[in-house]
Design an enzyme around this catalytic site. Structure first.
Site, short mmCIF file in Angstrom:
data_model
loop_
_atom_site.label_atom_id
_atom_site.label_comp_id
_atom_site.label_asym_id
_atom_site.label_seq_id
_atom_site.Cartn_x
_atom_site.Cartn_y
_atom_site.Cartn_z
N PHE A 274 0.87 -1.19 0.00
CA PHE A 274 0.00 0.00 0.00
C PHE A 274 0.90 1.24 0.00
O PHE A 274 1.88 1.30 0.75
CB PHE A 274 -0.88 0.01 1.25
CG PHE A 274 -2.15 0.80 1.13
CD1 PHE A 274 -2.12 2.18 1.11
CD2 PHE A 274 -3.37 0.16 1.03
CE1 PHE A 274 -3.30 2.91 1.02
CE2 PHE A 274 -4.56 0.89 0.93
CZ PHE A 274 -4.51 2.26 0.94
N PHE B 136 -1.34 -2.90 8.09
CA PHE B 136 -2.09 -3.68 9.09
C PHE B 136 -1.59 -5.13 9.14
O PHE B 136 -1.62 -5.76 10.19
CB PHE B 136 -3.59 -3.64 8.78
CG PHE B 136 -4.44 -4.22 9.86
CD1 PHE B 136 -4.82 -5.55 9.81
CD2 PHE B 136 -4.86 -3.44 10.93
CE1 PHE B 136 -5.61 -6.10 10.81
CE2 PHE B 136 -5.65 -3.97 11.94
CZ PHE B 136 -6.02 -5.32 11.88
N GLU B 137 -1.10 -5.63 8.02
CA GLU B 137 -0.65 -7.03 7.94
C GLU B 137 0.81 -7.23 8.37
O GLU B 137 1.30 -8.36 8.43
CB GLU B 137 -0.81 -7.55 6.51
CG GLU B 137 -2.26 -7.86 6.13
CD GLU B 137 -3.08 -6.62 5.91
OE1 GLU B 137 -2.54 -5.61 5.38
OE2 GLU B 137 -4.26 -6.61 6.30
N ALA C 246 3.91 2.77 4.81
CA ALA C 246 3.57 4.21 4.78
C ALA C 246 2.06 4.34 4.96
O ALA C 246 1.29 3.86 4.10
CB ALA C 246 4.01 4.83 3.47
N VAL C 247 1.68 4.95 6.06
CA VAL C 247 0.25 5.20 6.32
C VAL C 247 0.02 6.69 6.08
O VAL C 247 0.67 7.53 6.71
CB VAL C 247 -0.14 4.83 7.76
CG1 VAL C 247 -1.65 4.95 7.94
CG2 VAL C 247 0.33 3.42 8.09
N ILE C 248 -0.86 6.99 5.12
CA ILE C 248 -1.07 8.39 4.75
C ILE C 248 -2.54 8.75 4.98
O ILE C 248 -3.45 8.05 4.51
CB ILE C 248 -0.68 8.64 3.27
CG1 ILE C 248 0.80 8.29 3.09
CG2 ILE C 248 -0.97 10.09 2.87
CD1 ILE C 248 1.29 8.38 1.67
N ASP D 105 -9.57 10.84 4.16
CA ASP D 105 -10.69 11.70 4.58
C ASP D 105 -11.35 11.21 5.86
O ASP D 105 -12.16 11.93 6.45
CB ASP D 105 -11.75 11.76 3.46
CG ASP D 105 -11.17 12.34 2.17
OD1 ASP D 105 -11.62 11.94 1.09
OD2 ASP D 105 -10.21 13.14 2.29
N HIS E 3 -9.89 6.25 9.35
CA HIS E 3 -9.26 4.95 9.07
C HIS E 3 -7.74 5.02 9.29
O HIS E 3 -7.12 4.06 9.73
CB HIS E 3 -9.57 4.53 7.63
CG HIS E 3 -9.25 3.11 7.35
ND1 HIS E 3 -8.32 2.72 6.41
CD2 HIS E 3 -9.71 1.97 7.92
CE1 HIS E 3 -8.23 1.40 6.41
NE2 HIS E 3 -9.07 0.91 7.31
N1 LIG Z 1 -4.71 3.30 4.22
C1 LIG Z 1 -3.55 2.56 4.29
C2 LIG Z 1 -3.56 1.18 4.42
N2 LIG Z 1 -4.75 0.52 4.46
C3 LIG Z 1 -4.82 -0.91 4.29
C4 LIG Z 1 -4.50 -1.68 5.57
O1 LIG Z 1 -3.14 -1.62 5.89
C5 LIG Z 1 -4.89 -3.15 5.42
O2 LIG Z 1 -4.13 -3.72 4.37
C6 LIG Z 1 -6.36 -3.31 5.12
O3 LIG Z 1 -7.10 -2.66 6.11
C7 LIG Z 1 -6.75 -4.81 5.06
O4 LIG Z 1 -6.44 -5.43 6.28
N3 LIG Z 1 -2.42 0.51 4.50
C8 LIG Z 1 -1.20 1.15 4.46
O5 LIG Z 1 -0.15 0.52 4.52
N4 LIG Z 1 -1.18 2.52 4.35
C9 LIG Z 1 -2.32 3.23 4.26
O6 LIG Z 1 -2.26 4.50 4.15
C1 LIG Z 2 -4.80 5.44 6.10
C2 LIG Z 2 -5.95 5.02 5.28
O1 LIG Z 2 -6.53 3.98 5.49
C3 LIG Z 2 -6.43 6.00 4.29
O2 LIG Z 2 -5.52 6.03 3.21
C4 LIG Z 2 -7.83 5.68 3.81
O3 LIG Z 2 -8.31 6.86 3.22
P1 LIG Z 2 -9.78 7.37 3.64
O4 LIG Z 2 -9.72 7.75 5.10
O5 LIG Z 2 -10.04 8.60 2.74
O6 LIG Z 2 -10.77 6.26 3.36
#
Ligand SMILES: Nc1c(NC[C@H](O)[C@H](O)[C@H](O)CO)[nH]c(=O)[nH]c1=O
Ligand SMILES: CC(=O)[C@@H](O)COP(=O)(O)O
Length: 224
Positions: free
Chosen positions: A91, A126-127, A149-151, A154, A157
């Site tokens: 991701f 998350f994994e 990288a978690v970005i 809106d 989440h």
């Molecule tokens: N939004 C981001 C995610 N979302 C996906 C989760 O990590 C996970 O794969 C999903 O919820 C299924 O279990 N992951 C990132 O690495 N970065 C993000 O910004």
């Molecule tokens: C960190 C996330 O899960 C994010 O990228 C998901 O974006 P959104 O909050 O607009 O659904």
């Protein structure tokens, strides 16, 4: 105050040299009995007699040598034989592949053998935790580097994913007993992330690879 052999010999030498007593201050005599090592017991008692003589002749100014404090730290230069796993989230791959590149470059610069590095891709941050724990428990690696990288989007989440990633990596290390290094960016926008994946703020993947090396060395060379 129990003393080891070295400090007993030091005390004996100081007394025989007539350089004053070994007590920091005459009124602050240690309440505990000094326990000289057996080999110096007899000479030690005669030394104490000398102390009285020395004290008569010279102003008492003395100190007690504290046992040396042992400092333990992992090495960045003893990487031979250290094995690493890198768990990287797909991701935001535009960011994570650059974090991975920074990490692999650093491993190479510090002479980690390529055959001692395994890269495992997962869907998202998350994994990472469950995979890191499985790799740690395999006992095949000296440290697990976790990259992602978690970005922020809106919704909230972001918080769920970011917090889960952090607690997942922490739990993986604690549960497996193998150092798991948190190399996951948590950013408000893509610019922040790219700046930390080889941009003007450096490369967090490279930084965390250094942490992985140091922790692997600390555990392998000092904490076994
Ligand atoms: N939004 C981001 C995610 N979302 C996906 C989760 O990590 C996970 O794969 C999903 O919820 C299924 O279990 N992951 C990132 O690495 N970065 C993000 O910004
Ligand atoms: C960190 C996330 O899960 C994010 O990228 C998901 O974006 P959104 O909050 O607009 O659904």
């Amino acid at each position: 105050m129990a003393l080891n052999g070295n400090s007993c010999c030091w005390i004996q030498e100081r007394l025989l040299s007539g350089k004053g007593s070994v007590f920091p201050n005459p009124i602050h005599r240690p309440s505990a009995t000094i326990l000289p090592c057996k080999s110096t017991a007899l000479s030690f008692s005669s030394s104490l007699q000398l102390q009285g003589v020395a004290a008569d002749r010279k102003q008492r100014s003395s100190f007690v040598q504290a046992p040396a404090i042992r400092c333990v730290v992992g090495s960045l230069t003893k990487t031979q034989g250290l094995r690493f796993a890198v768990v990287v989230a797909r991701f935001n791959e535009i960011v994570t592949k650059q974090l991975l590149e920074g990490a692999l470059d650093t491993f190479s610069k510090y002479a980690v053998n390529e055959e001692d590095i395994d890269v495992v891709w997962v869907p998202g941050c998350f994994e990472i935790g469950i995979v890191a724990e499985r790799l740690g428990k395999s006992q095949k690696y000296h440290a697990i580097l976790c990259i992602g990288a978690v970005i922020r989007g809106d919704t909230s989440h972001y918080d769920a994913v970011a917090n889960s990633a952090a607690s997942g990596v922490l739990s993986a290390g604690l549960n497996s007993g193998v150092p798991c290094i948190f190399g996951v960016l948590t950013c408000d926008n893509m610019d922040q992330a790219l700046n930390r994946a080889g941009g003007k703020s450096g490369n967090k993947g490279a930084d965390c690879a250094l942490t992985a090396i140091e922790m692997a060395s600390l555990f392998e060379h000092h904490l076994k």
